[in-house]
Design an enzyme around this catalytic site. Structure first.
Site, PDB file in Angstrom:
ATOM      1  N   HIS A 131      -6.315  89.007 -32.155  1.00  0.00           N
ATOM      2  CA  HIS A 131      -5.472  90.200 -32.084  1.00  0.00           C
ATOM      3  C   HIS A 131      -5.009  90.670 -33.457  1.00  0.00           C
ATOM      4  O   HIS A 131      -4.737  91.856 -33.648  1.00  0.00           O
ATOM      5  CB  HIS A 131      -4.381  90.032 -31.031  1.00  0.00           C
ATOM      6  N   CYS A 153     -15.855  98.508 -24.628  1.00  0.00           N
ATOM      7  CA  CYS A 153     -14.598  98.759 -25.337  1.00  0.00           C
ATOM      8  C   CYS A 153     -14.183  97.584 -26.217  1.00  0.00           C
ATOM      9  O   CYS A 153     -13.124  97.606 -26.823  1.00  0.00           O
ATOM     10  CB  CYS A 153     -13.477  99.113 -24.359  1.00  0.00           C
TER      11      CYS A 153
HETATM   12  C1  PEP Z   1     -12.343  92.394 -24.880  1.00  0.00           C
HETATM   13  O1  PEP Z   1     -12.186  91.251 -24.436  1.00  0.00           O
HETATM   14  O2  PEP Z   1     -13.399  92.765 -25.460  1.00  0.00           O
HETATM   15  C2  PEP Z   1     -11.276  93.380 -24.749  1.00  0.00           C
HETATM   16  C3  PEP Z   1     -11.483  94.646 -25.060  1.00  0.00           C
HETATM   17  O3  PEP Z   1     -10.050  92.920 -24.352  1.00  0.00           O
HETATM   18  P1  PEP Z   1      -8.999  92.155 -25.336  1.00  0.00           P
HETATM   19  O4  PEP Z   1      -9.608  92.150 -26.707  1.00  0.00           O
HETATM   20  O5  PEP Z   1      -7.730  92.888 -25.264  1.00  0.00           O
HETATM   21  O6  PEP Z   1      -8.959  90.806 -24.726  1.00  0.00           O
END
Ligand code: PEP
Ligand code: MG
Length: 537
Positions: free
Chosen positions: A183, A467
């Site tokens: 993150h 995404c």
């Molecule tokens: C993913 O896992 O690619 C996603 C878009 O969700 P996050 O990164 O928020 O887990």
């Protein structure tokens, strides 16, 4: 120490600035009883409150007017007499000053939880509570970030709550831990902060040293100038529309406003949990409606894909009180929260429906971490019963990736989260710095899985998108279009670079690129095949 340290780059822009080492936050001592007596404990509390108030005054005097006003309001809270009396009542029961203040703040926050004006300040008050408890224990907590100037901050890793505190003085980020889809990486990319993560020994660089953060080169270089940064691929402006629609990933009002200034067509991923990382009580439907409505109104024109809460693992949400788990990434996260928190997911959908009606925006909703067709069907039924949405799921687990044909007639769309899909396909923790190579989206194992998802979704009449962070890489976005995805969704700061790449190719070129990438047998070769195809345009 070597002048060049390798890591994993985040974003396309480089920066040169002085290093600011961020000290790791120490843990607070557990709450305990004390034999020192009420008088000694209340004196300790008074001293700690005065010391934290002095810190706030110092920070306030160096900050802009609005921030200074916030610090002033916080000082009032800190020095509130009824709060002090509540703490003394706990000291009477034998608790130490730190424990008594912590308990009093929790009760104070609970008492005022229904008051909309105050709710916003609960997280701040909890932060003050931590500072007071730390001061009593004589330890240092919290991030001390530079307030003015321009620095590359270096730390072990930064949690989503830490990144939320980044000041404008943070112009670059280096972490010792964390992968390309952690993150920290996601938030830096969205805020256009050049970053290189997973840089071993970065914590040994002396504060004040000038460093080049070179994300495209996947490295940092001590003492180098900006001219030495690796250049990203450039695409000629053809004036055409991109081959597939490019949407934006957002997690806040700020992101929505920034995304609206790009060429994004709507939002492909609205990470709702980022709104709740500092909330200590469950927000009401009305509060959620207002929050969503302001974000929907600001978001770029086009459909807005909202993901229901994806808390758990590396995204703890305080009010959900999630139990500690041995393997949080394999635990109760994402849609699995429906087991114990159905009312929150229902309230989210109700708040969203109310925001949809208020703003007139087209909303698509999707659930994260779906593993079975039954979960997909259950979520679709729930969402359709609570609002007028297009309904979909995220494809993040290998099991649902293998079941795409069975989703025909169950969902309207799928959106692939390549961050988690890589984590689970390769059994490689996305936070583990030594596994970055397996999480590289150019791995053939991921690309061939994506090829199957796109073609099977097309055959089942299901709209498909990607995404995950991979779609923010312009060359990878061209590959995704060539594999047959209907759209991609990129970090707000990458939308225009991704659009430029997708406008430089036609369908047959993207399909040819995908074919040569699918024939390659290593992550190095898939990437080189794509770069060669794009350089030959
Ligand atoms: C993913 O896992 O690619 C996603 C878009 O969700 P996050 O990164 O928020 O887990
Ligand atoms: Mg995910």
């Amino acid at each position: 120490m070597s002048q060049v340290l390798s890591g994993l780059g985040v974003g396309l822009n480089a920066v040169v600035a002085e290093v600011f080492q961020v000290a790791p936050a120490a843990a607070l001592p557990a709450w305990a009883k004390s034999a020192a007596g009420v008088e000694a404990e209340s004196t300790a509390l008074k001293t700690a409150i005065a010391s934290v108030a002095a810190d706030l005054a110092r920070l306030g005097s160096a900050a802009d007017e609005t921030t200074a006003e916030i610090f002033e309001a916080l000082t009032y809270l800190l020095e509130d007499e009824s709060l002090f009396d509540m703490a003394v009542a706990h000291m009477d029961e034998g608790w130490s000053a730190g424990a008594a203040y912590g308990m009093a703040v929790n009760e104070f926050a609970e008492m005022l939880a229904g008051d909309a004006a105050f709710e916003e300040r609960i997280a701040d008050l909890q932060d003050l509570s931590k500072r007071v408890q730390a001061s009593i224990a004589g330890i240092h907590v919290g991030l001390d970030l530079p307030q003015t100037g321009a620095y590359v901050i270096v730390g072990e890793d930064f949690s989503p709550a830490d990144t939320a505190q980044f000041t404008p003085a943070v112009v670059g980020v280096i972490t010792v831990k964390g992968g390309p889809t952690s993150h920290t990486a996601i938030i830096c990319r969205s805020r256009s902060i050049p970053a290189v993560v997973s840089v071993a020994h970065a914590d040994e660089i002396q504060a004040g040293t000038s460093v080049l953060v070179d994300p495209v080169g996947d490295r940092i270089v001590i003492g180098a100038s900006l001219d030495e940064a690796t250049k990203p691929l450039e695409f000629a402006n053809t004036g055409r529309d991109p081959l597939v629609e490019v949407r934006a990933n957002i997690g806040s009002l700020d992101d929505a406003e920034a995304a609206a200034k790009t060429g994004a067509v709507g939002v492909g991923l609205f990470r709702t949990e980022l709104l709740y990382l500092n909330e200590s009580s469950q927000p009401s439907i009305e509060r959620q409606r207002d929050l969503y409505a302001s974000i929907l109104a600001a978001a770029p024109a086009g459909p807005i894909t909202v993901r229901t809460i994806d808390a758990g693992s590396d995204k703890p949400v305080p009010f959900l009180n999630m139990p500690e788990e041995e393997n949080p990434a394999l635990g109760v996260r994402g849609y699995r929260l429906i087991q114990d928190h159905r009312s929150f997911i229902e309230d989210q959908l109700k708040g969203l429906e109310a925001a949809r009606v208020a703003t007139g925006r087209e909303i698509w909703v999707m659930a994260p971490m779906i593993a079975t067709v039954q979960e997909a069907a259950e979520f679709a039924a729930l969402a359709r019963s609570l609002g007028s949405f297009k309904v979909g799921i995220m494809v993040e687990t290998p099991s649902i990736a293998a079941l795409i044909p069975d989703l025909e007639g169950v969902v309207d769309f799928v959106s692939v989260g390549t961050n988690d899909l890589s984590q689970y396909l390769f059994a490689a923790d996305r936070m583990n710095p030594s596994l970055g190579a397996l999480l590289n989206p150019w791995q053939p194992g991921l690309i061939r899985t994506l090829e199957r998802i796109a073609s099977q979704a097309k055959a089942a009449g299901i709209y498909s998108s990607v995404c995950g962070e991979s779609a923010s890489d312009p060359a990878f976005a061209v590959l995704l279009a060539g594999l047959g995805f209907s759209s991609v969704s990129a970090s707000r700061s990458q939308v225009d670079a991704v659009r430029a790449a997708l406008s430089a190719v036609d369908e047959s070129q993207a399909v040819a690129l995908a074919k040569s990438v699918l024939a390659a047998k290593s992550a190095e070769d898939t990437k080189s095949a794509a770069v060669a195809a794009l350089s030959a345009l």
